[in-house]
Design an enzyme around this catalytic site. Structure first.
Site, mmCIF file in Angstrom:
data_model
loop_
_atom_site.group_PDB
_atom_site.id
_atom_site.type_symbol
_atom_site.label_atom_id
_atom_site.label_comp_id
_atom_site.label_asym_id
_atom_site.label_seq_id
_atom_site.Cartn_x
_atom_site.Cartn_y
_atom_site.Cartn_z
ATOM 1 C CB CYS A 163 -0.963 -0.037 1.189
ATOM 2 S SG CYS A 163 -2.179 1.278 1.225
ATOM 3 C CG ASP A 220 -6.609 -1.202 -5.230
ATOM 4 O OD1 ASP A 220 -7.305 -0.302 -4.726
ATOM 5 O OD2 ASP A 220 -5.446 -1.436 -4.900
ATOM 6 C CG HIS A 249 -5.825 -1.435 -1.563
ATOM 7 N ND1 HIS A 249 -4.818 -1.023 -2.413
ATOM 8 C CD2 HIS A 249 -5.464 -1.026 -0.321
ATOM 9 C CE1 HIS A 249 -3.889 -0.391 -1.719
ATOM 10 N NE2 HIS A 249 -4.253 -0.387 -0.451
#
Length: 280
Positions: A163, A220, A249
């Site tokens: 991330c 995502d 995600h």
């Protein structure tokens, strides 16, 4: 004002960093914990908190490495926005079981202890104040510590991040040509250019010489696929991107509802293959 902000105002920056410790559990902001949490033991490892000298102070980090041997390949493990909590610590232990010296430095400590916060809304304003230049400098210092203090091999350096850390993985690979290879998990590729974030991965893609593998989810909602395709088009043939069509995600985060076991396991295999074929 969030509690962490009030606490930083009550103590000096130096005092806060000197007393900062790593999280002992998972990030409060993303409870509940998934039933599929992976737990890697420390048998045969040296694992735990260390302090990394940076500039004129120290930051905490979590280090894991084999208990026997020396000259270990170094893997920098870059946190999500939730800090160096138990999941990130476990990832370092997974690398250590494979024979690496893995280190996850706490890169937000100057701005606040995000692991104790209970909502993403509290965390984002803190993370938004973290300068890229500070992060890159701290990672340089972490590599130096790994070589001098923890039997690391400077000529075998890799990086992976998740991330927020996925974005940093791309940027550090561009910053430090000594990196042998990187693996960026669903890191943001575009964004506003500001004083603290002057570049983004798409800006450095065409000049990147370090081979980086990008692992992204087709579902995502925070990273549009068109930006992934823009990145892929700019990369040279040393780097590549894999998109898992049905993954959201944070599909590697086994402690979160976003976890997708099939894609996470495949991504981990792809990571190991990537590092091995690039000399790690």
């Amino acid at each position: 004002m969030p509690e962490i902000t009030r606490r930083i105002h009550r103590v000096s920056r130096r005092e806060f960093i000197a007393t900062a410790t790593l999280a002992t559990g998972f990030a409060l902001a993303v409870q509940p914990i998934s039933a599929k949490v992976i737990k890697t033991n420390t048998k045969g490892l040296i694992a735990g908190a260390v302090k990394i000298p940076v500039a004129d102070e120290e930051i905490p980090a979590y280090r894991a490495q084999p208990s026997k041997g020396a000259n270990f390949p170094i893997i920098l493990v870059i946190q999500e926005i939730f800090g160096v909590h138990e999941h990130i610590q476990d990832v370092t232990r997974r690398f250590a079981k494979l024979g690496y010296l893995a280190i996850a430095p706490e890169l937000f400590v100057r701005q606040g202890d995000v692991s104790k916060l209970t909502s993403i809304e509290e965390i984002r304003p803190i993370v938004a104040t973290v300068p890229d230049a500070q992060v890159l400098s701290d990672l340089d210092a972490t590599v130096n510590w790994a070589v001098k203090s923890s039997k690391g091999n400077a000529s075998k350096l890799g990086i992976t991040g998740f991330c927020w850390g996925g974005r940093i993985t791309w940027l550090y690979a561009a910053h430090n040509p000594r990196v042998k290879a990187g693996v960026a998990w669903y890191g943001r590729l575009v964004g506003d250019k500001t004083e603290i974030t002057p570049q983004h991965p798409l800006d450095i893609a065409s000049t990147l010489t370090v081979p980086v593998l990008g692992l992204y989810g087709g579902k995502d909602t925070g990273i549009p696929l068109n930006t992934v395709e823009q990145m892929r088009a700019k990369l040279n043939n040393k780097s590549k991107i894999i998109v898992y069509p049905d993954a959201p995600h944070a599909f590697f985060a086994d402690y979160r509802p976003s976890y997708r076991e099939k894609e996470a396991k495949n991504g981990w295999r792809q990571l190991q293959k990537w590092f091995k074929q690039n000399g790690l």
